[in-house]
Enzyme design. Structure first.
Site, PDB file in Angstrom:
ATOM      1  CB  THR A 124      -0.660  -0.214   1.918  1.00 51.12           C
ATOM      2  OG1 THR A 124      -1.612  -0.898   1.420  1.00 51.12           O
ATOM      3  CG2 THR A 124      -1.992   1.188   0.896  1.00 51.12           C
ATOM      4  CG  ASP A 147      -6.406 -15.154  -4.067  1.00 54.80           C
ATOM      5  OD1 ASP A 147      -6.911 -13.681  -3.565  1.00 54.80           O
ATOM      6  OD2 ASP A 147      -5.763 -15.749  -4.979  1.00 54.80           O
ATOM      7  NE  ARG A 159     -27.425  -5.777  34.507  1.00 55.08           N
ATOM      8  CZ  ARG A 159     -27.360  -5.099  35.381  1.00 55.08           C
ATOM      9  NH1 ARG A 159     -27.051  -5.493  36.584  1.00 55.08           N
ATOM     10  NH2 ARG A 159     -28.011  -3.583  35.583  1.00 55.08           N
ATOM     11  CD  GLU A 202      -4.335  -9.365   5.139  1.00 51.19           C
ATOM     12  OE1 GLU A 202      -4.611 -10.102   4.813  1.00 51.19           O
ATOM     13  OE2 GLU A 202      -3.746  -9.766   6.343  1.00 51.19           O
TER      14      GLU A 202
END
Ligand code: CAA
Length: 380
Positions: free
Chosen positions: A127, A241, A269, A364
């Site tokens: 990138t 991939d 709870r 990704e």
């Protein structure tokens, strides 16, 4: 498809779970709060085989398959997605490229055993500021000069860059050939001109450092070219991939831990004189969370099984990444809601899981890119 895990796969999952309880869970909240990279975990992770998946035994790999990788990554991500990211960076994004594409076999012989052992880390430098979703728009250049290449450019959002010894760098060797002019290189730590920036301040995944990488007149031997000139884009796409199965596995871990915590909390709870799990509205939320988790698990294991079979798995890995990460976002957000006010505090890990889940939809390959990949695959 029915997933009957082998004894070995189940043993690996169990080993990963024990490892997490001993080494990772005790520090998971602290490393997120202090933004500290967990250096102390790296060697023990290597010793426990967590960097060895799908890597050949000749380099110290255990021969464990992609299904085992999914199971182990999921266990690790249930406590700390940042630790699971270290696994992904080693097992999916860097070491396999050296094994598969280094023509000079002394390169993987020298580096991969140390990467498997956790003595060296790797990072995947694709990138750039102008090449995010459009990964082909590489501005970084590599110019052949005699027996070397001179690399210039900068990368952004590179996971684990400051801790890495092995940088897999994509650069343009022939701009006139467009996507077929991109090549992949090994650049090692210590190469003059190679530097990393300060870690980005992020919403989550704080213990996994994400940085700029600078390459200023970095000279590397011509033998550091991985594959042939012009193969870089294909190498990057094939690698992603596999990487996307890892991201799906991280999402699974975050989702599973959030659902488990929600089940426990809603049974404990008491409000209006009964556990909140006795309310149908709460039950429906839990049912939707459990169903999405299971669908995400099946897609992720299917992608891993396809990879292990040796068949192309681009479609399956993008589907797994897309679905599992959106399921994780849904499940972690619902988990915060089910924990009520406590869910918004750091008393429970669900607020961290929700912050960590968000990036799985982005890195990704954003989920918009996954939809493009899937559409192209089904349209032919
Ligand atoms: N496997 C093998 N080859 C592939 C491939 C794959 N999965 N996907 C594409 N290719 C090949 C194509 O077949 C084509 O080759 P031919 O011309 O010989 O047929 C070539 O690559 C170009 O393909 P496209 O025309 O499809 O390329 P495109 O420019 O349209 O881009 C894209 C496709 C899917 C959008 C791609 O750019 C992409 O995946 N973008 C997202 C990038 C991404 O995920 N970035 C995140 C990186 S992570 C990181 O850097 C940080 C970190 O630390 C983790």
């Amino acid at each position: 498809m029915d997933f009957q895990f082998t004894e070995e796969q189940l043993l690996i999952k169990e080993m990963a779970r024990d490892f997490v309880e001993q080494h990772i869970r005790p520090i998971a909240a602290e490393i997120d709060e202090t933004h500290r990279f967990p250096s102390e975990s790296v060697l023990p992770m290597g010793e426990h085989g967590l960097f060895s998946f799908t890597l050949p035994e000749e380099y110290g790999g255990t021969g464990a398959d992609s299904i085992s990788y999914v199971l182990a990554t999921t266990e690790v991500a249930k406590a700390s997605a940042a630790h699971a990211m270290i696994m992904g960076s080693q097992c999916s994004l860097t070491a396999p490229i050296l094994v598969k594409y280094a023509k000079d076999k002394s390169i993987p012989e020298r580096l991969v055993p140390d990467m498997i052992a956790g003595k060296k880390l790797g990072c995947f430098c694709l990138t750039e500021p102008g090449a995010g979703c459009d990964a082909s728009a590489q501005a970084t250049t590599a110019v052949r000069k005699g027996d070397s290449y001179v690399i210039n450019g900068s990368k952004i959002f590179i996971t684990n860059a400051p801790q890495s010894d092995v940088f897999i760098v994509f650069a343009m060797t022939d701009k006139s050939r467009g996507v077929k002019g991109i090549s992949a290189f090994l650049v090692e730590k210590g190469t003059p001109g190679l530097g990393t920036g300060a870690p980005e301040q992020k919403m989550g995944m704080n213990a996994s450092h994400t940085c700029e990488v600078f390459l200023n007149d970095c000279v590397v031997p011509a033998g550091n070219l991985l594959g042939e000139e012009g193969m870089g884009f294909k190498i990057a796409m094939q690698t992603l991939d596999s990487g996307r199965i890892g991201v799906a596995s991280i999402a699974l871990g975050l989702a599973e831990a959030s659902l488990d915590s929600s089940i426990r909390y809603t049974k404990e709870r008491i409000q209006f004189g009964k556990p909140i799990s006795a309310n149908q509205g709460i039950q429906w939320m839990l049912a939707d969370m459990a169903t999405r988790l299971e669908a995400a698990r099946m897609l992720t294991l299917r992608a891993a099984a396809k990879k292990d079979s040796g068949e192309p798995f681009t479609l399956e890995s993008s589907m797994a990444k897309l679905y599992a990460t959106e399921a994780a976002m849904y499940i972690t957000e619902k988990a915060v809601q089910l924990h009520g006010g406590m869910g918004y505090t750091k008393t429970y890990a669900v607020e961290r899981f929700m912050r960590e889940a968000k990036v799985t939809e982005i890195f990704e390959g954003t989920n918009e890119i996954q939809r493009i990949v899937i559409a192209r695959q089904i349209l032919g």
